[in-house]
Design an enzyme around this catalytic site. Structure first.
Site, PDB file in Angstrom:
ATOM      1  N   TYR A   1     -17.115   1.923   6.983  1.00  0.00           N
ATOM      2  CA  TYR A   1     -15.543   2.005   6.980  1.00  0.00           C
ATOM      3  C   TYR A   1     -15.142   2.541   8.459  1.00  0.00           C
ATOM      4  O   TYR A   1     -14.374   1.802   9.117  1.00  0.00           O
ATOM      5  CB  TYR A   1     -15.040   2.752   5.929  1.00  0.00           C
TER       6      TYR A   1
ATOM      7  N   ALA B   1      -5.212  -2.551   5.671  1.00  0.00           N
ATOM      8  CA  ALA B   1      -6.728  -1.987   6.074  1.00  0.00           C
ATOM      9  C   ALA B   1      -7.662  -2.330   4.764  1.00  0.00           C
ATOM     10  O   ALA B   1      -7.117  -2.343   3.617  1.00  0.00           O
ATOM     11  CB  ALA B   1      -6.721  -0.472   6.334  1.00  0.00           C
TER      12      ALA B   1
ATOM     13  N   LYS C   1     -13.099   0.502  11.545  1.00  0.00           N
ATOM     14  CA  LYS C   1     -11.644   1.032  11.931  1.00  0.00           C
ATOM     15  C   LYS C   1     -11.761   1.402  13.552  1.00  0.00           C
ATOM     16  O   LYS C   1     -10.676   1.295  14.249  1.00  0.00           O
ATOM     17  CB  LYS C   1     -11.306   2.412  11.209  1.00  0.00           C
TER      18      LYS C   1
ATOM     19  N   THR D   1      -9.944  -0.177   2.550  1.00  0.00           N
ATOM     20  CA  THR D   1      -9.883   1.423   2.676  1.00  0.00           C
ATOM     21  C   THR D   1     -10.958   1.913   1.566  1.00  0.00           C
ATOM     22  O   THR D   1     -11.139   3.112   1.392  1.00  0.00           O
ATOM     23  CB  THR D   1      -8.466   1.891   2.227  1.00  0.00           C
TER      24      THR D   1
ATOM     25  N   GLY E   1       0.794  -1.140   0.018  1.00  0.00           N
ATOM     26  CA  GLY E   1       0.060   0.129  -0.026  1.00  0.00           C
ATOM     27  C   GLY E   1       0.959   1.303   0.108  1.00  0.00           C
ATOM     28  O   GLY E   1       1.992   1.125  -0.042  1.00  0.00           O
TER      29      GLY E   1
ATOM     30  N   ASP F   1      -9.285   9.050  10.444  1.00  0.00           N
ATOM     31  CA  ASP F   1     -10.094  10.327  11.020  1.00  0.00           C
ATOM     32  C   ASP F   1     -11.688   9.997  10.703  1.00  0.00           C
ATOM     33  O   ASP F   1     -12.647  10.683  11.278  1.00  0.00           O
ATOM     34  CB  ASP F   1      -9.773  11.698  10.066  1.00  0.00           C
TER      35      ASP F   1
END
Length: 296
Positions: free
Chosen positions: A134, A68, A138, A70, A10, A110
């Site tokens: 998502y 992750a 997380k 994403t 990534g 965030d």
């Protein structure tokens, strides 16, 4: 020190691979599929047995989890997969580090915020309120790490980009080459983060002797909307033919709701580790200059 990096293909993992060259520590890079020519081994981080075996075999003392799911939009239709990778796998990595007496550095987002209106940079102790699958997955990953009892550092970041991979900068450059006009939302505000800068911060943290477990926020400095970001990309790259127009989010309905304001307060990470963080405009110029040089 033996360091395992997941998600090595990534954006962030790729930058860590570059920075690891020549360092005294031994780095073991993995991704879901092996890339032997790049020195990347295959590892399914949702497989507790495979993770435990890898940690024991390589004598791992630190894991940096860059892996992750994403795709924010696709997560709405693939909640189980997003939860397995973002929510459950961090707990598996944390359990392996707990058993080994090691440290887990876990990268979060965030997007754990957004459900409650804010108008000032968000601190680490601000209550999480994700808007979509998502962000929720997380957040579950963060909670799994915290509840594991392992030594950990969680770094929340946002708006990540680099010269490679799928990101806003590369998408905008491609669209600017093919369209005379682009509409970009101006009512979502945050801060772009150059993967090179975040990777450097992680290396600084790994080198630190400060006993500083917990949650930290890291993005580049400054504040902008996606429209501001797109305008800067056009200006700095010399794309003058494409007209960038601001618009509201409701003009582009999406399955996943995004935070309207997700600017992160970085006071804690700067003071703890003595970091000097560049402004997002300076980092964007560096990134674009590198992309131009590589394409010559």
């Amino acid at each position: 020190m033996n360091v395992l990096v997941t998600g090595a293909c990534g954006q962030l993992g790729s930058e860590l691979r570059l920075l690891a060259k020549g360092r005294r520590d031994r780095y073991v890079f993995t991704d879901v599929a092996s890339v032997p020519e790049e020195g990347i081994g295959g590892l399914d981080i949702t497989d507790a047995g495979a993770v435990r075996d890898k940690v024991k075999k390589e004598g791992i003392q630190v894991i940096v989890n860059c892996a992750a799911y994403t795709d924010v939009e696709a997560a709405e239709d693939n909640a189980a997969l997003a939860e397995r990778i973002n929510g459950e796998a961090p707990g598996i990595l944390a359990a392996a580090m707990k058993e080994a007496g090691g440290l887990l550095v876990h990268i979060s987002t965030d997007y754990v915020f957004g459900g409650e209106p804010v108008d000032a940079p968000i601190r680490e102790d601000h209550p999480a309120a994700p808007l979509g699958v998502y962000g929720l997955s997380k957040l579950h990953g963060e909670q799994a790490v915290q509840e594991s009892g392992c030594r950990h550092i969680i770094i929340r970041t946002g708006w990540l980009y680099s010269e490679s991979g799928k990101n806003f900068v590369r998408t905008m450059l491609r669209l600017m080459d093919t369209r005379p006009q682009l509409k970009v939302v101006s009512d979502q505000v945050g801060t772009p983060t150059y993967a090179v800068d975040l990777a450097g911060a992680i290396m600084t943290i790994l080198d630190s002797t400060v006993p500083a477990e917990g949650i930290y926020h890291y993005t580049d400095e400054g504040v902008c909307s996606w429209y501001d970001f797109a305008k800067a990309i056009a200006d700095y790259s010399g794309h003058t033919a494409c007209d960038i127009i601001p618009c509201h989010s409701d003009e582009f309905p999406t399955k996943a709701r995004r935070p309207a304001y997700s600017v992160l307060d970085k006071t804690k990470i700067k003071e703890t580790f003595g970091l000097a963080i560049p402004h997002w405009t300076d980092s964007l110029r560096r990134c674009l200059a590198k992309m131009i040089n590589e394409n010559r």
